[in-house]
Design an enzyme around this catalytic site. Structure first.
Site, PDB file in Angstrom:
ATOM      1  N   HIS A 200      28.884 -11.092 -33.268  1.00 42.72           N
ATOM      2  CA  HIS A 200      27.312 -10.984 -33.618  1.00 42.72           C
ATOM      3  C   HIS A 200      27.077  -9.860 -32.640  1.00 42.72           C
ATOM      4  O   HIS A 200      27.439  -9.498 -31.635  1.00 42.72           O
ATOM      5  CB  HIS A 200      26.559 -12.225 -33.800  1.00 42.72           C
ATOM      6  CG  HIS A 200      26.461 -12.857 -32.347  1.00 42.72           C
ATOM      7  ND1 HIS A 200      25.414 -13.823 -32.211  1.00 42.72           N
ATOM      8  CD2 HIS A 200      27.128 -12.779 -31.373  1.00 42.72           C
ATOM      9  CE1 HIS A 200      25.350 -14.465 -30.925  1.00 42.72           C
ATOM     10  NE2 HIS A 200      26.635 -13.733 -30.213  1.00 42.72           N
TER      11      HIS A 200
ATOM     12  N   CYS B 225      24.262  -9.358 -24.760  1.00 46.49           N
ATOM     13  CA  CYS B 225      24.525 -10.114 -26.028  1.00 46.49           C
ATOM     14  C   CYS B 225      24.048  -9.107 -27.034  1.00 46.49           C
ATOM     15  O   CYS B 225      24.045  -9.260 -28.436  1.00 46.49           O
ATOM     16  CB  CYS B 225      23.936 -11.177 -26.291  1.00 46.49           C
ATOM     17  SG  CYS B 225      25.171 -12.506 -25.538  1.00 46.49           S
TER      18      CYS B 225
ATOM     19  N   HIS C 278      29.676  -8.341 -30.058  1.00 44.79           N
ATOM     20  CA  HIS C 278      30.815  -9.065 -29.286  1.00 44.79           C
ATOM     21  C   HIS C 278      30.994 -10.433 -30.122  1.00 44.79           C
ATOM     22  O   HIS C 278      30.413 -10.728 -31.087  1.00 44.79           O
ATOM     23  CB  HIS C 278      30.398  -9.549 -27.756  1.00 44.79           C
ATOM     24  CG  HIS C 278      28.879 -10.412 -27.907  1.00 44.79           C
ATOM     25  ND1 HIS C 278      27.852 -10.131 -28.480  1.00 44.79           N
ATOM     26  CD2 HIS C 278      28.812 -11.876 -27.612  1.00 44.79           C
ATOM     27  CE1 HIS C 278      27.181 -11.109 -28.443  1.00 44.79           C
ATOM     28  NE2 HIS C 278      27.705 -12.224 -27.947  1.00 44.79           N
TER      29      HIS C 278
ATOM     30  N   HIS D  31      32.914 -14.655 -30.349  1.00 41.28           N
ATOM     31  CA  HIS D  31      32.973 -16.024 -29.920  1.00 41.28           C
ATOM     32  C   HIS D  31      33.892 -16.783 -30.773  1.00 41.28           C
ATOM     33  O   HIS D  31      34.209 -16.541 -31.905  1.00 41.28           O
ATOM     34  CB  HIS D  31      31.521 -16.595 -29.900  1.00 41.28           C
ATOM     35  CG  HIS D  31      30.596 -16.229 -29.256  1.00 41.28           C
ATOM     36  ND1 HIS D  31      30.501 -16.183 -27.826  1.00 41.28           N
ATOM     37  CD2 HIS D  31      29.389 -15.534 -29.522  1.00 41.28           C
ATOM     38  CE1 HIS D  31      29.531 -15.518 -27.273  1.00 41.28           C
ATOM     39  NE2 HIS D  31      28.868 -15.102 -28.438  1.00 41.28           N
TER      40      HIS D  31
ATOM     41  N   HIS E 211      35.879 -14.995 -38.926  1.00 43.08           N
ATOM     42  CA  HIS E 211      36.351 -13.570 -39.081  1.00 43.08           C
ATOM     43  C   HIS E 211      35.136 -12.633 -39.277  1.00 43.08           C
ATOM     44  O   HIS E 211      35.602 -11.684 -40.107  1.00 43.08           O
ATOM     45  CB  HIS E 211      37.927 -13.429 -39.345  1.00 43.08           C
ATOM     46  CG  HIS E 211      38.756 -13.870 -38.394  1.00 43.08           C
ATOM     47  ND1 HIS E 211      39.281 -15.133 -38.301  1.00 43.08           N
ATOM     48  CD2 HIS E 211      39.553 -13.073 -37.540  1.00 43.08           C
ATOM     49  CE1 HIS E 211      40.042 -15.400 -37.517  1.00 43.08           C
ATOM     50  NE2 HIS E 211      40.242 -14.168 -36.654  1.00 43.08           N
TER      51      HIS E 211
ATOM     52  N   GLU F 148      29.333 -22.021 -28.630  1.00 40.78           N
ATOM     53  CA  GLU F 148      29.389 -20.650 -28.622  1.00 40.78           C
ATOM     54  C   GLU F 148      30.520 -20.155 -27.566  1.00 40.78           C
ATOM     55  O   GLU F 148      31.125 -19.352 -27.741  1.00 40.78           O
ATOM     56  CB  GLU F 148      28.018 -20.030 -28.323  1.00 40.78           C
ATOM     57  CG  GLU F 148      28.220 -18.379 -28.746  1.00 40.78           C
ATOM     58  CD  GLU F 148      26.575 -17.748 -28.524  1.00 40.78           C
ATOM     59  OE1 GLU F 148      26.095 -18.042 -29.451  1.00 40.78           O
ATOM     60  OE2 GLU F 148      26.458 -17.238 -27.365  1.00 40.78           O
TER      61      GLU F 148
END
Length: 150
Positions: A16, A25, A29, A31, A75, A136
């Protein structure tokens, strides 16, 4: 009647970017998310029922969560569809990437609220969503509790 909580853990990979955010952020990137789904209900008390003694079969929870959350989220890259990220998302989609445009900022807090709303619609009528935990990172997670949202 006795109430029991049942929890199942799920894992998915997703990316996201937080449009307008003032920290790292804001960049795209990813998670390794962990999602704990806790439901509450009374165990079946019918010796002729194949699921006697169960609140709900863990396999049934798995099927519901996979169908309504994991299938879309795993994904995938989440973008706020109301931001300029929309143009990038459309370009990436055109190149075959899995992108989901959301009507909100794709923070853990907003994702978990969305997940709760989706799951509540698909649980059997005698089962209630009790809580969700969306992890996260190793040290950061958001929690949603039904009792806080009534």
């Amino acid at each position: 009647m006795t109430k029991i909580r049942i929890t199942k853990k799920f894992e998915f990979e997703a990316g996201h970017a937080l449009y307008g955010y003032d920290g790292k952020c804001k960049n795209i990137h990813g998670h390794s998310y962990k999602l704990w789904v806790t439901v509450i209900g009374s165990p079946i008390e019918d010796s002729s029922h194949v699921k006697n003694g169960m609140v709900i079969d863990f396999g049934d929870i798995k099927e519901i969560v996979n169908e309504h959350i994991i299938k879309e989220a795993d994904h995938t890259i989440f973008f706020n569809g109301n931001s300029p990220h929309r143009a990038l998302a459309e370009k990436l989609q055109g190149e075959g990437h899995r992108i989901v445009l959301l009507p909100y900022q794709p923070t853990s807090e907003m994702l978990i609220a969305d997940f709760a709303q989706r799951l509540q619609q698909h649980l059997p009528e005698n089962i209630s969503l009790y809580s969700l935990r969306l992890q996260e990172t190793e040290s950061s997670f958001a929690e949603w509790f039904s009792s806080d949202n009534q």
